[in-house]
Structure formats: C-alpha cells, structure tokens
Design a protein around this motif. Structure first.
Motif, short mmCIF file in Angstrom:
data_model
loop_
_atom_site.label_atom_id
_atom_site.label_comp_id
_atom_site.label_asym_id
_atom_site.label_seq_id
_atom_site.Cartn_x
_atom_site.Cartn_y
_atom_site.Cartn_z
N UNK A 1 0.77 -1.33 0.25
CA UNK A 1 -0.23 -0.06 -0.12
C UNK A 1 0.83 0.68 -0.40
N UNK A 2 0.97 1.10 -1.32
CA UNK A 2 1.48 2.64 -0.71
C UNK A 2 1.93 4.12 -0.59
N UNK A 3 -0.24 4.81 0.03
CA UNK A 3 -0.30 5.44 1.07
C UNK A 3 0.56 5.42 2.10
N UNK A 4 0.44 3.53 3.02
CA UNK A 4 1.06 3.66 3.86
C UNK A 4 2.65 4.02 4.01
N UNK B 1 8.09 3.18 -6.99
CA UNK B 1 9.31 4.35 -7.18
C UNK B 1 9.02 5.38 -7.36
N UNK B 2 7.85 6.23 -7.83
CA UNK B 2 7.41 7.47 -7.65
C UNK B 2 8.30 8.09 -6.03
N UNK B 3 7.24 7.07 -5.28
CA UNK B 3 8.03 7.61 -3.33
C UNK B 3 9.60 7.27 -3.34
N UNK B 4 10.01 6.69 -3.23
CA UNK B 4 11.68 6.74 -3.69
C UNK B 4 12.50 7.67 -4.34
N UNK B 5 12.36 8.20 -5.19
CA UNK B 5 12.39 9.05 -5.93
C UNK B 5 12.63 10.07 -4.93
#
Length: 471
Positions: free
Chosen positions: A209-212, A249-253
């Motif tokens: 869950x990317x929000x989490x 990937x967007x979160x990581x960057x």
C-alpha cells in the motif's frame, strides 16, 4: 585417475545422466528417507587409500540417490523450480573442466566479457533500461544483501564502511510481509538489525500500500530514524504478490530512498509481452534481481542482478590490496558481489539462450501459466476444495475444506497440514504450504522444463485421492 580412466568414466556418467533425465519420473519426487539414514551409511573417517571409481559410483547410486529430492522431476510443484536443460548441463561440464575463477578481467577475459554481454541479453529480454549494468550472483539472496549494503552506504554517505554504525542513527527499510526471508537475513548481516525492517501494510491483493508506505517513512523520520531503502516484489514467494512498481518508485525518488526490486522467480515471465507492463517504473529503481535458474532452464546457481548506477555498488564493495590490482578500464566483477572467487556462470546462460532462443523459452513459460490457470479453475469448481488466491503467473494457492465448516479455521488448518504431508509422503508429486490470513493453504507452482499437462492432471488426481481419505 589417469586420463584414459577419466575418459571412460566420463562417458559412463554422461550415459547415466541422459538415462536419469529420461527416466526421472520413476523416482519419488521427494526423498523418502528418514533423518540420519544417509549419514549412517557413510564412514566416520576418511579413507587412507584411494578407492576405485566403480566402488564410489556404486555407493552414489545405492547410498546417495535414495536421499535425493528430485528437483528435475516433472511433477515437482513445490517451492519454485531449479531447472536444468541439456544445453546448461553441457555448459556446466565445460565450466567444471576449465575451473575458471573469474574474479578479475585478466584471470579470464572471456569470463568477464561474456558475462557483460549475456547480462545485456537478459536485461533486454526482461525490460531493464539499456544504461543499466549487470552481474551474475549466485542467488537472489546475495543480490539482495548487496542491495541493502549499497543502500546503507548511500544513506550514510559511504561512511559506514569506514566508521561503522556506532554514531549512525538507525536506518529503516520498507517491505511487506510477503517479502522473502532473505531480507531479514541481509539486515542482520549488514549490521542493521531485523527490528529495523518496517513491514508496510498491504492492499486486498497483498501488494504494498503506497499510501501506507509514505506514512511509514514520515513517521519513522519524525522518530529520528533514517529511511534508507525499499524492497518491492514482483511475484513474492508465498502466493506471488506483485507490488506496484511505478507508484513505489515515485515514492522512492521523492523521499530519496534506494529501491531494490526482487523478481527472483517471476522475473523470467517478464520476457512475455503480456507481463512487460509490470516493469513500468523500473527507471526509478536502483537495482533489480531475477533468477534465470528458476524458470529459464539455466542451471542452478545463476542470479541476474542489475543496477542503475554501478559505481554505488562498486564503491560499496571494493577492496584493493596490492595483489589484486590489475588493468584499468576493464570490469573486475570481484567488486560487484560478496565473493572474491567467481564461477564462469555466464557460459551456461550463453549456451541456453543460443541453444533454445527466446521464442522457445517464452513458449514454455506461457504454457506453464496457462496450465496454472486451467488447474486453478478446475480446483475452484471441485466440491470439497477452495481456491484461496488466483494464479499469479504460474502460482496459486488452494485448500481442502473440512466437512464441519469450522469458523476459526482450526479443523481446516489441521486437514490441510495433514493433506500436504500425505501427498508428499506418497512421493508421486511434491507441493508446499503457506499461511494466508490465518489459513493453512497449499501452494501449487508449475515451472519444470519437462512438465506436461498429464503431469499436472495426474498430480491433481493424487491430491484428490489423498484428500478423500482425510475429509
């Protein structure tokens, strides 16, 4: 053993290997021996005088073979496959004979340059960006360990290798519960501690869950931790969970975290056009691993590890004593992994890809996926059974249903644990279990090179037969 005897016995072994592969269905898939059976037949002290090859090989057949679980059996549906093909076996013979240690370019230029080329081939096949670099590790566990070390050094501006973690705020790494156990081991070996794995919540389909994920990173930062890395999965071990690579990937960057993608098993399926969409966002990752030895027919062990910035990996792992200094301007793969010594694994990649071509490998993988879908539908429509997770590539999970319809799963769990034991003790086929939402379930993974639909169908009949005696 002189060369004449070697030639004679080598021919005998080739004939034995060919016969074994032709007749492997005659063996029970899982070894049927009890703990200690093999050890009891092996001498407690080494021989003083040499023995004849005939005597040694006789003991191999009579003592060792009963204790072999046959990973090359077409009815091996447990774990994930570790496939062998004739092309790969022939390459392994040459690798063994040459005995190359490919630690430096100059210790065998062909080993290094062939590895560079075959890694480019594999990268093109699965959709790795052309500007990435690759190295063959032994297993995905080693590649993941290297990735965590690289992430550690990047997060600490490369100070940890020199000064240790003594003055460093604790680092955090982000995964889901579906991620492979090698991540916890790597965290321990890297000195980071398993307690600093942050298990991110998942969605209904068990993907991250990317929000989490975003919330977890912010929460850890507020507590004084240093978020360092994310490990995303494409085809996780338990039930094949697939994390949303582009979103992660967007979160990581945005957050400045190292992103490693673990596609150890399912990465081979990315050579199929219909699965290439799963690589969307790979350009935001820092490293990626998949195991050609699982599903491509390239002999174990062979793990393809790709990195976006090779200098980060090399700087993390390089040690330069005088006795290892060599030519400048060439690749020395000793700087790309844990080991100094390295086998010439690229030769078997080269043999298999040239001998079979991408079309044959694609056809085989696509067929396995189709068979998994067909069998899953059959199981779902069979009274007394329930499909738990839909096929992810060629893996799905199911369970047998107890007649009582227990609410807390206790009786059903006991039934399915008894069923998997009965099936595997029989030896006709081999399956493994996992737990999903508190339910003990059975994994079915199709992927053996020589598997046929008849092997799948007959194994399902065996499962039903065993279940009928337990339900």
């Amino acid at each position: 053993m002189n060369n004449q005897d070697f030639r004679k016995h080598a021919h005998e072994l080739v004939d034995w290997i060919a016969d074994y592969m032709e007749n492997v269905r005659e063996y029970p898939v899982r070894s049927q021996v009890k703990p200690g059976d093999i050890a009891a037949q092996i001498a407690d002290i080494p021989p003083v005088a040499g023995e004849s090859f005939e005597s040694i090989f006789s003991d191999f057949q009579n003592v060792i073979m009963p204790g072999i679980t046959h990973w090359q059996h077409p009815r091996f549906f447990a774990y994930f496959p570790a496939n062998s093909t004739p092309e790969s076996q022939l390459a392994e013979m040459l690798i063994s004979a040459l005995g190359v240690n490919g630690m430096l370019w100059e210790t065998s230029p062909a080993a290094t340059e062939l590895e560079e080329k075959t890694m480019k081939w594999l990268g093109q096949m699965v959709g790795i960006p052309n500007n990435w670099s690759g190295v063959i590790q032994d297993t995905a566990s080693s590649a993941t360990f290297c990735a965590i070390l690289a992430a550690r050094e990047k997060a600490t501006n490369f100070h940890t290798n020199k000064s240790g973690l003594y003055q460093q705020a604790p680092l955090k790494f982000y995964v889901t519960r579906e991620a492979h156990s090698s991540i916890e081991k790597a965290m321990k070996m890297a000195g980071l501690g398993s307690e600093h794995i942050h298990f991110v919540a998942t969605t209904d389909d068990h993907s991250m869950d990317t929000k989490a994920l975003e919330q977890a990173i912010q929460k850890d930062r507020s507590k004084g931790f240093v978020p360092a890395g994310i490990i995303a999965c494409i085809g996780a071990t338990g039930m094949g969970a697939i994390d949303p690579l582009e979103q992660i990937g967007n979160v990581a960057r945005e957050e400045g975290l190292y992103l490693h993608v673990d596609a150890a098993w399912a990465g081979s399926a990315l050579i199929l056009e219909e699965y290439q969409h799963l690589m969307k966002g790979i350009e935001h990752a820092d490293s990626f691993v998949f195991n050609p030895h699982k599903w491509m027919g390239i002999q174990f062990d062979c793990s393809a590890h790709f990195v976006r910035d090779k200098e980060t990996l090399i700087r993390t792992l390089t040690i330069m004593p005088e006795y290892l200094k060599s030519n400048q301007g060439v690749t020395d793969y000793r700087d790309w992994g844990i080991q100094l010594g390295r086998r010439m694994r690229a030769l078997k990649v080269w043999f298999v890809l040239r001998g079979q071509g991408t079309e044959q490998i694609q056809q085989r993988i696509r067929q396995h996926i189709q068979w998994a879908e067909k069998l899953a539908e059959t199981i779902n429509n069979t009274e007394g059974f329930e499909l738990i997770t839909q096929p992810r590539f060629a893996l799905f999970t199911f369970r047998a249903l107890s007649n009582s319809g227990d609410d807390d799963n206790t009786e059903s769990n006991e039934l399915n644990d008894a069923l998997i034991k009965a099936v595997n003790d029989d030896g006709f086929t081999y399956l493994t279990r996992t737990v999903i939402n508190g339910q003990s379930v059975i994994r079915w993974s199709i992927g053996h090179t020589n598997c046929t639909w008849e092997d799948v169908e007959s194994s399902w009949e065996k499962v039903k037969e065993k279940a009928s005696k337990l339900q």
